[in-house]
Each structure stands twice: as structure tokens, then as C-alpha cells.
Design an enzyme around this catalytic site. Structure first.
Site, mmCIF file in Angstrom:
data_model
loop_
_atom_site.group_PDB
_atom_site.id
_atom_site.type_symbol
_atom_site.label_atom_id
_atom_site.label_comp_id
_atom_site.label_asym_id
_atom_site.label_seq_id
_atom_site.Cartn_x
_atom_site.Cartn_y
_atom_site.Cartn_z
ATOM 1 N N CYS A 68 -31.865 11.080 -19.580
ATOM 2 C CA CYS A 68 -31.368 10.788 -18.235
ATOM 3 C C CYS A 68 -30.410 11.865 -17.737
ATOM 4 O O CYS A 68 -30.566 12.395 -16.645
ATOM 5 C CB CYS A 68 -30.680 9.430 -18.229
ATOM 6 S SG CYS A 68 -29.922 9.017 -16.653
ATOM 7 N N CYS A 73 -32.978 11.462 -14.955
ATOM 8 C CA CYS A 73 -32.420 10.876 -13.726
ATOM 9 C C CYS A 73 -31.466 11.802 -12.963
ATOM 10 O O CYS A 73 -31.585 11.955 -11.747
ATOM 11 C CB CYS A 73 -31.675 9.584 -14.059
ATOM 12 S SG CYS A 73 -32.510 8.505 -15.218
ATOM 13 N N LYS A 76 -33.046 15.139 -11.714
ATOM 14 C CA LYS A 76 -34.097 14.711 -10.784
ATOM 15 C C LYS A 76 -33.514 14.302 -9.442
ATOM 16 O O LYS A 76 -33.971 14.731 -8.383
ATOM 17 C CB LYS A 76 -34.880 13.565 -11.427
ATOM 18 C CG LYS A 76 -35.924 12.868 -10.555
ATOM 19 C CD LYS A 76 -35.391 11.718 -9.726
ATOM 20 C CE LYS A 76 -34.789 10.585 -10.511
ATOM 21 N NZ LYS A 76 -35.714 9.778 -11.259
ATOM 22 N N TYR A 198 -44.301 7.939 -12.039
ATOM 23 C CA TYR A 198 -43.154 8.207 -11.167
ATOM 24 C C TYR A 198 -42.550 9.573 -11.476
ATOM 25 O O TYR A 198 -42.069 10.266 -10.583
ATOM 26 C CB TYR A 198 -42.115 7.079 -11.252
ATOM 27 C CG TYR A 198 -41.298 7.025 -12.521
ATOM 28 C CD1 TYR A 198 -40.108 7.716 -12.628
ATOM 29 C CD2 TYR A 198 -41.722 6.267 -13.614
ATOM 30 C CE1 TYR A 198 -39.354 7.661 -13.790
ATOM 31 C CE2 TYR A 198 -40.973 6.208 -14.768
ATOM 32 C CZ TYR A 198 -39.797 6.914 -14.855
ATOM 33 O OH TYR A 198 -39.050 6.876 -16.011
ATOM 34 N N GLU A 202 -42.193 12.244 -8.514
ATOM 35 C CA GLU A 202 -40.836 12.698 -8.195
ATOM 36 C C GLU A 202 -40.733 14.214 -8.305
ATOM 37 O O GLU A 202 -40.159 14.872 -7.426
ATOM 38 C CB GLU A 202 -39.824 12.026 -9.123
ATOM 39 C CG GLU A 202 -39.613 10.558 -8.811
ATOM 40 C CD GLU A 202 -38.691 9.862 -9.796
ATOM 41 O OE1 GLU A 202 -38.162 8.800 -9.447
ATOM 42 O OE2 GLU A 202 -38.505 10.371 -10.917
ATOM 43 N N HIS A 467 -25.874 -3.828 11.058
ATOM 44 C CA HIS A 467 -26.606 -3.083 12.093
ATOM 45 C C HIS A 467 -25.899 -1.788 12.445
ATOM 46 O O HIS A 467 -24.669 -1.768 12.525
ATOM 47 C CB HIS A 467 -26.740 -3.963 13.342
ATOM 48 C CG HIS A 467 -27.627 -3.398 14.393
ATOM 49 N ND1 HIS A 467 -28.995 -3.317 14.260
ATOM 50 C CD2 HIS A 467 -27.327 -2.859 15.607
ATOM 51 C CE1 HIS A 467 -29.502 -2.769 15.346
ATOM 52 N NE2 HIS A 467 -28.512 -2.478 16.182
ATOM 53 N N GLU A 472 -31.223 -4.175 6.890
ATOM 54 C CA GLU A 472 -31.184 -5.406 7.675
ATOM 55 C C GLU A 472 -32.576 -5.925 7.997
ATOM 56 O O GLU A 472 -32.763 -7.122 8.266
ATOM 57 C CB GLU A 472 -30.387 -5.197 8.961
ATOM 58 C CG GLU A 472 -31.092 -4.350 9.999
ATOM 59 C CD GLU A 472 -30.322 -4.278 11.309
ATOM 60 O OE1 GLU A 472 -29.910 -5.351 11.818
ATOM 61 O OE2 GLU A 472 -30.149 -3.163 11.832
#
Length: 492
Positions: A68, A73, A76, A198, A202, A467, A472
Site C-alpha cells: 500500500c 494505494c 497510485k 482495478y 487505475e 447542497h 446529496e
């Protein structure tokens, strides 16, 4: 003399008699192993961590912190951010702009891990560990010296490494993997990414984003294990974004030409004909293999899944041998995700120290794919929900929406989509939540907590949105697929 430890060094080997050297020895200095070791030390355990990075086929190596931190991670996400800035500002054409910054940040994390271990009085050993018995670990240094450590309990958290398709001529000699991509000395140039996981998507996404011609070669389906409607939206956006795709294609060979470029031959399974093209780099992203082969597991009786090579583990992370535990990517049936390894490691440390009986809950773990259009999800895919509950027993609510940040820039938002999979009857408990759009990880993380509380569609609708945000739109979703009505959001 029972409580006296006698250390005898003979021909570079340490032998230990008497009590154990440590309460806990952890083999593996990745996210999970470090979390487990630090938690155990904080609870008063005497702990040692063994971490050793075997260089990749291309000679790439790195410091403590695991996949990672070093080749997963963290770099990346930094490269993904560079690609996003490139898209927004058209200012990321030169790969070298980003490489030093990414690498320097990773090195700072390596150093930070070492400092944390020292602060918590965890003994850090840069040696390669293997098991001799249920209480003894052998560590081998780069120079060949061996040390022996004994412990009441042993934890294996060695993770996995990328696979090479060794049956394809030239794959190993001329290809690279995600272990190498973040540490290249030069730009990878025109790149072929083989695979549709993935990791593949990625990498292809950020390479395209920083201005490199990139092609993804897909044998079957993208993002296997994820919701396939969402996976299709991700790849559709990537194609519009500039990434090329070679669908239903199987690589046959990689040859290095006299000019230095790589000629790749593959079979187009739609036509049955062979195709060729040249690339500067070929990145294999065809899966990962657990780091179990050199641990001596079978010799001490630790059972593996013969097909996957992963360790068979119980709910409490115990293996088939008492006092030996395993978790993270190396555990059979466990999610290959850093946060689950960290949490599982901490809980294991607490159980071994007698502080708790709490087990890791692997259900409804949220995750995000950091492709150009990010995809976040938690819970079941639509396919999984249908399989478990039956098509007539689920209701799928959905919406196509346009992020505010796409409007002035006149960016296409046709793949920005929300899907909420619910039980059809009763209070319509939410089974799965899926989101493609900006900041998908941030959005999904917030809604993931609701799954731990038994969130229902009513709970979602009673939540007041913030908002103007993309998140939302999840609180306003009201059109079901079954209704056949237009799910496009209008107005603000």
C-alpha cells in the site's frame, strides 16, 4: 535458570533456550503487520517485526510499509491526483514532474513507520522470515547471516505480489508490474496494460491522464467481482477520456525489436486472428499471488488452499497450527484491502493480549476504484443481490446526475450514476450502494457507516443532503429500475 535466556552465537546462527524471546513475532512489515505489532506493543507485549522486500523481477525494491505505502494505494492515489490535475489544467504532460514528488512522499512514509515502531518499542529487523516450528522464526539477512527468534505467538502478514504470465514468451524479460511503475527512472512511454482488474484500470487511467498513450488489453470482463453495470460505466468513461481498449484479446508473446520497442502479438478472440503492435512498456496486471512459498508453512503444518496458495484461516485469524495466525491479503477469502488488514491486525493483537474477544467483521467493507471517473461501492452488487435474494425480492433505485463541476467545463456526465440496491419488502434494507463520479471514495466512506447500523431506503430519504454536492443525489434517489421511468436528475 528457567527464566534466564541464554543466547549462543555460533557460525552466524543464534540459538535461544529458556523462555521465549518475544510474546509476538510478526512476519511482514506491511499495513496489517505494522498495525498488529504496534497495537500489541501498546498493550504491553514484547514484539518484533520482520520485514524484507525481495526485489521485483526488474530489480525494484522499497522500504518498510508494504504494498500500500510503496507500490499500491499511496503512489497510485498521488498519480491519480496528478492525472486529475492534468485533465483540469492540461499541465501534466511530463511524467518527470510528478515522479520525484511521489517517490519522496513514499520514502517519508517508510521513515515514519520506522520511527513509530521505535517509539512503541517494537524491534524492527530487516530480515526475511520463515517458520521452523510453531514458536520459532528464522530470519535471513541480505548477507546470508541467520538469526533465530522464539515467540509465544507468530503472525504472518506478508501480503502478495503481482503475477507474471510466465507461459507467455517475453512476458517476464520485457514486462513490468505495479511493483515497478512508480519507481521507473524514465517515462514508460506508450504503454500496454494487460488485465482489467482495478489495478490495471487505475494504472491505465493515470498514465492516460499524464499524457501517455495507453491501451488496456481485456481477456473477458472488466473489474471482475464488482457490479458489472458500474464497471461498464467506468470503462466507457475511460475510452471517452482517451484510454484505448483491446477487448476479448489474449497476449501471445512480447519481443524486443532492435529499435528497443516491444512488439506484442495477441489473438483477437472475436475474429480469431493474430494482431501486432509496438509499445515502449508492457505492464502486467493479471492478478496477485500470496507471499507464502518461502515461509516454510507446509513444513510446520500450516494448511493452504492449494489452488490460490493462500492460508486457510478461521474467523479469529488462526491457522491450522496453534499459536500461528495470518490475516490480510494472505488469508483465504479475505478482502485484499489495506484498511481491512489494519483493522484485523489491531483486533488480533488485542485478542492475543487478552483485551477483547471481538472478531473482524468482513461484511459490507467499502472500497473505491480510483479510475478517471472514480467508482465507490459498499455491500452487494446487483448481480450478487439477485443471486442471494432473487430478482423479484430486490428493488434497485438509480439516477444519472451531472456533477456541478462538470457544467461550466461542459464535460460529459453520461457515466455519472448512482445505484442503491434494496430488499423489496418491509423497510427496504439497503443491500448495496454504488456511485460513479468525483470524489467517490469520500462519498462512499460516509454512507458506509449506515451499513453497520442496518440502513434502509427510508433512512436514506430522511437524510438531508448537503447542497450543492454529488453525495446529496443519493439522498434524493427515488426512481426504480422496475418502474422503467427516466432516471435522469433534472434541476438543482
Amino acid at each position: 535458570l528457567k527464566d534466564i535466556q541464554l543466547n549462543i552465537e555460533w557460525h552466524g546462527i543464534w540459538f535461544v533456550t529458556g523462555t521465549f524471546d518475544y510474546d509476538l513475532v510478526v512476519i511482514g512489515g506491511g499495513s496489517g503487520g505494522l498495525a498488529c505489532s504496534k497495537e500489541a506493543a501498546q498493550l504491553g507485549q514484547k514484539v518484533a517485526v520482520l520485514d524484507y522486500v525481495e526485489p521485483s523481477v526488474k530489480g525494484t525494491k522499497w522500504g518498510i510499509g508494504g504494498t500500500c505505502v510503496n507500490v499500491g494505494c499511496i503512489p497510485k492515489k498521488l498519480m491519480h491526483q496528478a492525472a486529475l490535475l492534468g485533465t483540469a489544467l492540461k499541465d501534466a504532460q511530463k511524467y518527470e514532474q510528478w515522479k520525484p514528488a511521489v517517490q519522496n512522499h513514499v520514502r517519508s512514509l517508510n521513515w515514519g513507520h520506522r520511527v513509530q515502531l521505535q517509539d512503541k518499542e517494537v524491534k524492527y529487523l530487516n530480515v526475511k522470515g520463515s517458520l521452523l516450528d510453531e514458536h520459532t522464526v528464522k530470519g535471513s539477512t541480505r548477507t546470508g547471516k541467520e538469526i533465530m527468534l522464539t515467540a509465544k505467538n507468530i503472525v504472518i502478514a506478508t501480503g502478495g505480489r503481482p503475477k507474471y504470465p510466465t507461459h507467455i514468451p517475453g512476458a517476464v524479460e520485457h514486462g513490468i508490474t505495479s511493483d515497478d511503475i512508480f519507481w521507473l527512472k524514465e517515462s514508460p512511454g506508450k504503454t500496454l496494460v494487460v488485465g482489467a482488474s482495478y489495478v490495471a484500470l487505475e494504472c491505465a487511467g493515470f498514465l492516460t491522464g499524464i499524457g501517455l498513450e495507453t491501451t488496456v488489453m481485456v481477456r473477458s470482463i472488466p473489474l471482475r467481482g464488482f457490479d458489472q453495470q458500474m464497471a461498464g460505466l467506468v470503462t466507457d468513461y475511460m475510452e471517452a477520456y482517451g484510454t484505448k481498449f483491446s477487448w476479448r484479446s489474449v497476449p501471445k508473446s512480447v519481443d524486443k525489436l532492435s529499435s528497443g520497442v516491444l512488439q506484442v502479438t495477441w489473438t483477437d478472440e472475436q475474429t480469431g486472428k493474430d494482431q501486432r503492435d509496438t509499445f515502449d512498456s508492457v505492464l502486467w496486471a493479471v492478478g496477485r499471488a500470496p507471499e507464502t512459498k518461502t515461509l516454510g508453512l507446509e513444513k510446520v503444518g500450516v494448511k493452504l488452499n492449494k489452488e490460490s496458495g493462500k492460508i486457510l484461516v478461521a474467523a479469529d485469524e488462526s491457522t491450522s497450527v496453534p499459536n500461528i495466525y495470518a490475516f490480510g491479503d494472505i488469508g483465504e477469502g479475505r478482502p485484499e484491502l489495506t484498511p481491512t488488514a489494519i483493522k484485523a491486525g489491531k483486533l488480533l493483537a488485542r485478542r492475543l493480549a487478552g483485551q477483547t474477544n471481538e472478531l473482524m467483521n468482513y461484511d459490507n467493507v467499502a472500497t473505491t476504484v480510483f479510475t478517471p471517473l472514480e467508482y465507490g461501492c459498499v455491500g452487494l452488487s446487483e448481480e450478487e443481490a439477485e443471486s442471494r435474494h432473487g430478482k423479484d425480492s430486490i428493488e434497485v433505485y438509480h439516477a444519472f446526475y451531472k456533477p456541478l463541476e462538470f457544467t461550466v467545463a461542459e464535460r460529459d456526465a453520461s457515466q455519472c450514476y448512482i445505484k442503491v440496491v434494496c430488499k423489496r419488502g418491509g423497510d427496504q434494507r439497503i443491500l448495496g450502494l454504488h456511485f460513479t463520479g468525483p470524489n467517490a471514495g469520500e462519498v462512499t466512506q460516509g454512507f458506509a457507516m449506515g451499513f453497520q447500523c442496518g440502513a434502509t431506503l427510508t433512512h436514506l430519504k430522511e437524510t438531508v443532503g448537503i447542497h450543492p454536492t454529488c453525495a446529496e443525489e443519493l439522498t434524493k434517489v427515488n426512481v426504480s429500475k422496475r418502474s422503467g421511468l427516466d432516471a435522469t436528475v433534472t434541476g438543482c
